[in-house]
Design a protein around this motif. Structure first.
Motif, PDB file in Angstrom:
ATOM      1  N   ILE A  18       4.281   2.032  20.693  1.00  0.00           N
ATOM      2  CA  ILE A  18       4.445   1.362  19.400  1.00  0.00           C
ATOM      3  C   ILE A  18       5.183   0.035  19.565  1.00  0.00           C
ATOM      4  O   ILE A  18       4.866  -0.959  18.920  1.00  0.00           O
ATOM      5  CB  ILE A  18       5.158   2.292  18.401  1.00  0.00           C
ATOM      6  CG1 ILE A  18       4.197   3.442  18.055  1.00  0.00           C
ATOM      7  CG2 ILE A  18       5.558   1.556  17.131  1.00  0.00           C
ATOM      8  CD1 ILE A  18       4.796   4.532  17.220  1.00  0.00           C
ATOM      9  N   PHE A  22       3.781  -3.531  18.388  1.00  0.00           N
ATOM     10  CA  PHE A  22       4.599  -4.318  17.480  1.00  0.00           C
ATOM     11  C   PHE A  22       4.848  -5.724  18.034  1.00  0.00           C
ATOM     12  O   PHE A  22       4.711  -6.726  17.323  1.00  0.00           O
ATOM     13  CB  PHE A  22       5.921  -3.578  17.259  1.00  0.00           C
ATOM     14  CG  PHE A  22       6.873  -4.302  16.345  1.00  0.00           C
ATOM     15  CD1 PHE A  22       6.565  -4.467  14.992  1.00  0.00           C
ATOM     16  CD2 PHE A  22       8.060  -4.818  16.825  1.00  0.00           C
ATOM     17  CE1 PHE A  22       7.438  -5.127  14.158  1.00  0.00           C
ATOM     18  CE2 PHE A  22       8.933  -5.483  15.988  1.00  0.00           C
ATOM     19  CZ  PHE A  22       8.620  -5.637  14.650  1.00  0.00           C
ATOM     20  N   ASN A  25       1.766  -7.821  17.874  1.00  0.00           N
ATOM     21  CA  ASN A  25       1.531  -8.232  16.491  1.00  0.00           C
ATOM     22  C   ASN A  25       2.423  -9.398  16.109  1.00  0.00           C
ATOM     23  O   ASN A  25       2.011 -10.325  15.412  1.00  0.00           O
ATOM     24  CB  ASN A  25       1.775  -7.040  15.579  1.00  0.00           C
ATOM     25  CG  ASN A  25       1.336  -7.335  14.162  1.00  0.00           C
ATOM     26  OD1 ASN A  25       0.201  -7.729  13.957  1.00  0.00           O
ATOM     27  ND2 ASN A  25       2.217  -7.161  13.213  1.00  0.00           N
ATOM     28  N   LYS A  30      -0.042 -16.375  12.838  1.00  0.00           N
ATOM     29  CA  LYS A  30      -0.076 -15.969  11.432  1.00  0.00           C
ATOM     30  C   LYS A  30      -0.490 -17.148  10.561  1.00  0.00           C
ATOM     31  O   LYS A  30      -0.196 -18.298  10.868  1.00  0.00           O
ATOM     32  CB  LYS A  30       1.324 -15.504  10.984  1.00  0.00           C
ATOM     33  CG  LYS A  30       1.752 -14.202  11.628  1.00  0.00           C
ATOM     34  CD  LYS A  30       1.011 -13.038  11.015  1.00  0.00           C
ATOM     35  CE  LYS A  30       1.487 -11.715  11.550  1.00  0.00           C
ATOM     36  NZ  LYS A  30       1.119 -11.510  12.933  1.00  0.00           N
ATOM     37  N   GLU A  90      -4.969 -19.094   0.030  1.00  0.00           N
ATOM     38  CA  GLU A  90      -3.640 -19.224  -0.564  1.00  0.00           C
ATOM     39  C   GLU A  90      -3.582 -20.560  -1.276  1.00  0.00           C
ATOM     40  O   GLU A  90      -4.186 -21.534  -0.825  1.00  0.00           O
ATOM     41  CB  GLU A  90      -2.554 -19.168   0.504  1.00  0.00           C
ATOM     42  CG  GLU A  90      -2.310 -17.767   1.027  1.00  0.00           C
ATOM     43  CD  GLU A  90      -1.178 -17.711   2.045  1.00  0.00           C
ATOM     44  OE1 GLU A  90      -0.746 -16.607   2.361  1.00  0.00           O
ATOM     45  OE2 GLU A  90      -0.758 -18.772   2.522  1.00  0.00           O
TER      46      GLU A  90
ATOM     47  N   LEU B  16       9.980   1.940  13.813  1.00  0.00           N
ATOM     48  CA  LEU B  16       9.038   0.972  14.371  1.00  0.00           C
ATOM     49  C   LEU B  16       7.698   1.014  13.638  1.00  0.00           C
ATOM     50  O   LEU B  16       7.072  -0.017  13.389  1.00  0.00           O
ATOM     51  CB  LEU B  16       8.843   1.227  15.870  1.00  0.00           C
ATOM     52  CG  LEU B  16      10.031   0.807  16.739  1.00  0.00           C
ATOM     53  CD1 LEU B  16       9.841   1.296  18.174  1.00  0.00           C
ATOM     54  CD2 LEU B  16      10.218  -0.701  16.725  1.00  0.00           C
ATOM     55  N   ALA B  17       7.270   2.203  13.299  1.00  0.00           N
ATOM     56  CA  ALA B  17       5.995   2.333  12.574  1.00  0.00           C
ATOM     57  C   ALA B  17       6.085   1.640  11.226  1.00  0.00           C
ATOM     58  O   ALA B  17       5.165   0.930  10.807  1.00  0.00           O
ATOM     59  CB  ALA B  17       5.654   3.810  12.401  1.00  0.00           C
ATOM     60  N   LEU B  19       8.129  -0.837  10.400  1.00  0.00           N
ATOM     61  CA  LEU B  19       8.175  -2.285  10.662  1.00  0.00           C
ATOM     62  C   LEU B  19       6.782  -2.837  10.909  1.00  0.00           C
ATOM     63  O   LEU B  19       6.413  -3.903  10.414  1.00  0.00           O
ATOM     64  CB  LEU B  19       9.062  -2.560  11.877  1.00  0.00           C
ATOM     65  CG  LEU B  19      10.546  -2.743  11.601  1.00  0.00           C
ATOM     66  CD1 LEU B  19      11.296  -2.846  12.915  1.00  0.00           C
ATOM     67  CD2 LEU B  19      10.791  -3.970  10.743  1.00  0.00           C
ATOM     68  N   TYR B  20       6.011  -2.110  11.669  1.00  0.00           N
ATOM     69  CA  TYR B  20       4.641  -2.534  11.985  1.00  0.00           C
ATOM     70  C   TYR B  20       3.789  -2.648  10.722  1.00  0.00           C
ATOM     71  O   TYR B  20       3.076  -3.621  10.509  1.00  0.00           O
ATOM     72  CB  TYR B  20       4.023  -1.519  12.949  1.00  0.00           C
ATOM     73  CG  TYR B  20       2.577  -1.790  13.288  1.00  0.00           C
ATOM     74  CD1 TYR B  20       2.232  -2.853  14.130  1.00  0.00           C
ATOM     75  CD2 TYR B  20       1.568  -1.004  12.771  1.00  0.00           C
ATOM     76  CE1 TYR B  20       0.911  -3.101  14.432  1.00  0.00           C
ATOM     77  CE2 TYR B  20       0.243  -1.245  13.071  1.00  0.00           C
ATOM     78  CZ  TYR B  20      -0.080  -2.298  13.909  1.00  0.00           C
ATOM     79  OH  TYR B  20      -1.383  -2.558  14.208  1.00  0.00           O
ATOM     80  N   GLN B  23       4.878  -5.643   8.656  1.00  0.00           N
ATOM     81  CA  GLN B  23       4.413  -6.893   9.270  1.00  0.00           C
ATOM     82  C   GLN B  23       2.946  -7.154   8.929  1.00  0.00           C
ATOM     83  O   GLN B  23       2.547  -8.256   8.604  1.00  0.00           O
ATOM     84  CB  GLN B  23       4.577  -6.790  10.796  1.00  0.00           C
ATOM     85  CG  GLN B  23       4.470  -8.122  11.517  1.00  0.00           C
ATOM     86  CD  GLN B  23       5.610  -9.050  11.164  1.00  0.00           C
ATOM     87  OE1 GLN B  23       6.653  -8.589  10.724  1.00  0.00           O
ATOM     88  NE2 GLN B  23       5.409 -10.341  11.309  1.00  0.00           N
ATOM     89  N   ASN B  24       2.144  -6.122   8.978  1.00  0.00           N
ATOM     90  CA  ASN B  24       0.725  -6.270   8.645  1.00  0.00           C
ATOM     91  C   ASN B  24       0.535  -6.591   7.180  1.00  0.00           C
ATOM     92  O   ASN B  24      -0.334  -7.371   6.816  1.00  0.00           O
ATOM     93  CB  ASN B  24      -0.034  -4.981   8.976  1.00  0.00           C
ATOM     94  CG  ASN B  24      -0.639  -5.052  10.363  1.00  0.00           C
ATOM     95  OD1 ASN B  24      -0.683  -6.124  10.958  1.00  0.00           O
ATOM     96  ND2 ASN B  24      -1.069  -3.920  10.875  1.00  0.00           N
ATOM     97  N   GLN B  28      -1.230 -10.550   4.287  1.00  0.00           N
ATOM     98  CA  GLN B  28      -1.938 -10.819   3.040  1.00  0.00           C
ATOM     99  C   GLN B  28      -0.919 -11.244   2.004  1.00  0.00           C
ATOM    100  O   GLN B  28      -0.172 -10.436   1.492  1.00  0.00           O
ATOM    101  CB  GLN B  28      -2.693  -9.573   2.569  1.00  0.00           C
ATOM    102  CG  GLN B  28      -3.898  -9.236   3.415  1.00  0.00           C
ATOM    103  CD  GLN B  28      -4.874 -10.389   3.485  1.00  0.00           C
ATOM    104  OE1 GLN B  28      -5.180 -11.022   2.486  1.00  0.00           O
ATOM    105  NE2 GLN B  28      -5.358 -10.680   4.675  1.00  0.00           N
ATOM    106  N   SER B  29      -0.876 -12.517   1.711  1.00  0.00           N
ATOM    107  CA  SER B  29       0.109 -13.019   0.770  1.00  0.00           C
ATOM    108  C   SER B  29      -0.224 -12.586  -0.642  1.00  0.00           C
ATOM    109  O   SER B  29      -1.370 -12.333  -0.983  1.00  0.00           O
ATOM    110  CB  SER B  29       0.120 -14.538   0.852  1.00  0.00           C
ATOM    111  OG  SER B  29       0.668 -15.065  -0.311  1.00  0.00           O
TER     112      SER B  29
END
Lengths: 162, 200
Positions: A18, A22, A25, A30, A90, B16-17, B19-20, B23-24, B28-29
């Motif tokens: 993970i 992370f 990512n 972005k 956006e 952590l999961a 947080l991930y 983040q994703n 998408q704003s």
């Protein structure tokens, strides 16, 4: 092997996996809202490659020397078929918009649900935009539109027509 | 000791999961909207005054022996561009004028502004979008009551009201309509209103 040690090892392995996902990512590029110092004009995509989605044209052309009606439609032309639900945008200032299919499958219309604000609105088409065949927009395209309400002439306002 | 290590491991994995996922979600704003618009098609050529019969058409499409800036319009000034494309539809003072369909399609109309004058009348301006074809329009209601326009509406909604007497509407109470297409480059092409409305 002790049962507790096995559980601990599995846990640590999960943490490692993970953590890697992370970090990857975090490192991935972005999409961001355009900064105010971005020039208010179309930023052309680089030379298209076969597997990339690009915007080939935008109307109106993003001229900073003229103004448009506050409900002016913006037309995006892509190099591949695109569905409205796969176009991500956006706006700054935030403006509620509607996106719908243009005349051809490669054309997308964007209109404000009400109006663009009077003045400048910055619009960013995000790289999450993708085509029907799965091509992803290569880089964000920044665009701006300046709107104003054209004034009527005194002759029209005070027209004495029957 | 082993239980504590296991507990913290699970806690770390969970954190952590989360947080991930957060983040994703940020990718998408909240400023992103996506809508696919499909619109019903309404009935054909509409008239802002229900059942209205034009008393004067445009220069190229006269009605009732009258065309703005043309036949039967002698003695009146023709001093701005869109006037020659206008049409008049008589109706009593205070009558509602409805936002029309265009070519049978429902239009989303957005009020832009109004201009009032000393004759107790106003001009209401709307911008319209045909969400079936993407074509955009402008419509102006002259001789309307000040304050009678506003909002974002669709065809069939009230767009204005003919001014209340006493107000200066020349030969009698009517709504005067000017109508144009908004082009993709932002320019406006005024078109003969009698070809689009009230039996046009």
């Amino acid at each position: 092997m002790n049962k507790k040690i096995i559980i601990l090892l599995i846990g640590l392995l999960l943490v490692a996996v993970i953590a890697v996902i992370f970090l990857l990512n975090l490192l991935a590029p972005k999409d961001t809202i355009p900064d105010t110092d971005i020039p208010p004009a179309v930023v052309p995509s680089p030379t298209p490659r076969e597997n990339e989605l690009i915007i080939t044209n935008l109307l109106p052309d993003g001229s900073t020397t003229r103004t448009y009606f506050p409900f002016q439609k913006i037309t995006l032309f892509f190099n591949d078929n695109v569905l409205p639900e796969n176009v991500f945008i956006e706006t700054n200032p935030p403006t509620e918009i509607e996106i719908f299919q243009g005349i051809s499958p490669t054309e997308i219309f964007i209109v404000p649900s009400s109006t663009w604000q009077i003045g400048e609105t910055q619009i960013s088409i995000l790289t999450t935009t993708n085509s029907v065949s799965g091509k992803r927009l290569f880089q964000p395209v920044n665009y701006s539109i300046i709107t104003a309400l054209p004034t009527l002439s005194p002759e029209e306002i005070n027209a004495d027509h029957p | 000791m082993g239980r504590i290590i296991t507990f913290f491991t699970i806690l770390l994995v969970g954190s952590l999961a989360v947080l991930y996922l957060v983040q994703n979600a940020k990718a998408q704003s909240s400023a992103t909207w996506r809508t696919r618009v499909g619109n019903p098609v309404s009935s054909a050529s509409s008239c802002p005054i229900p059942g209205g019969v034009p008393s004067c058409g445009s220069r190229n499409e006269p009605r009732g022996g009258c065309g703005h800036c043309g036949v039967g319009y002698e003695g009146f000034p023709c001093n701005y561009d869109s006037l020659a494309y206008a049409m008049d539809i008589p109706a009593p003072f205070g009558s509602n004028a409805y936002l029309p369909t265009v070519g049978g399609n429902t239009i989303k109309w957005t009020f832009m502004d109004q201009y009032s004058n000393d004759s107790r009348t106003a001009i209401q301006r709307y911008g319209g979008t045909d969400e079936t074809t993407g074509q955009q329009y402008i419509i102006k209601f002259h001789h309307s009551a000040p304050g009678s326009g506003g909002g974002t509406k669709t065809s069939g909604d009230i767009g204005a009201r003919i001014c209340d007497a006493p107000c200066n509407v020349g030969t009698g109470p009517h709504i005067h309509i000017e109508f144009g297409r908004l082009n993709s480059d932002g320019s406006v092409s005024w078109v003969d209103a009698p070809l689009y409305f009230c039996g046009g």
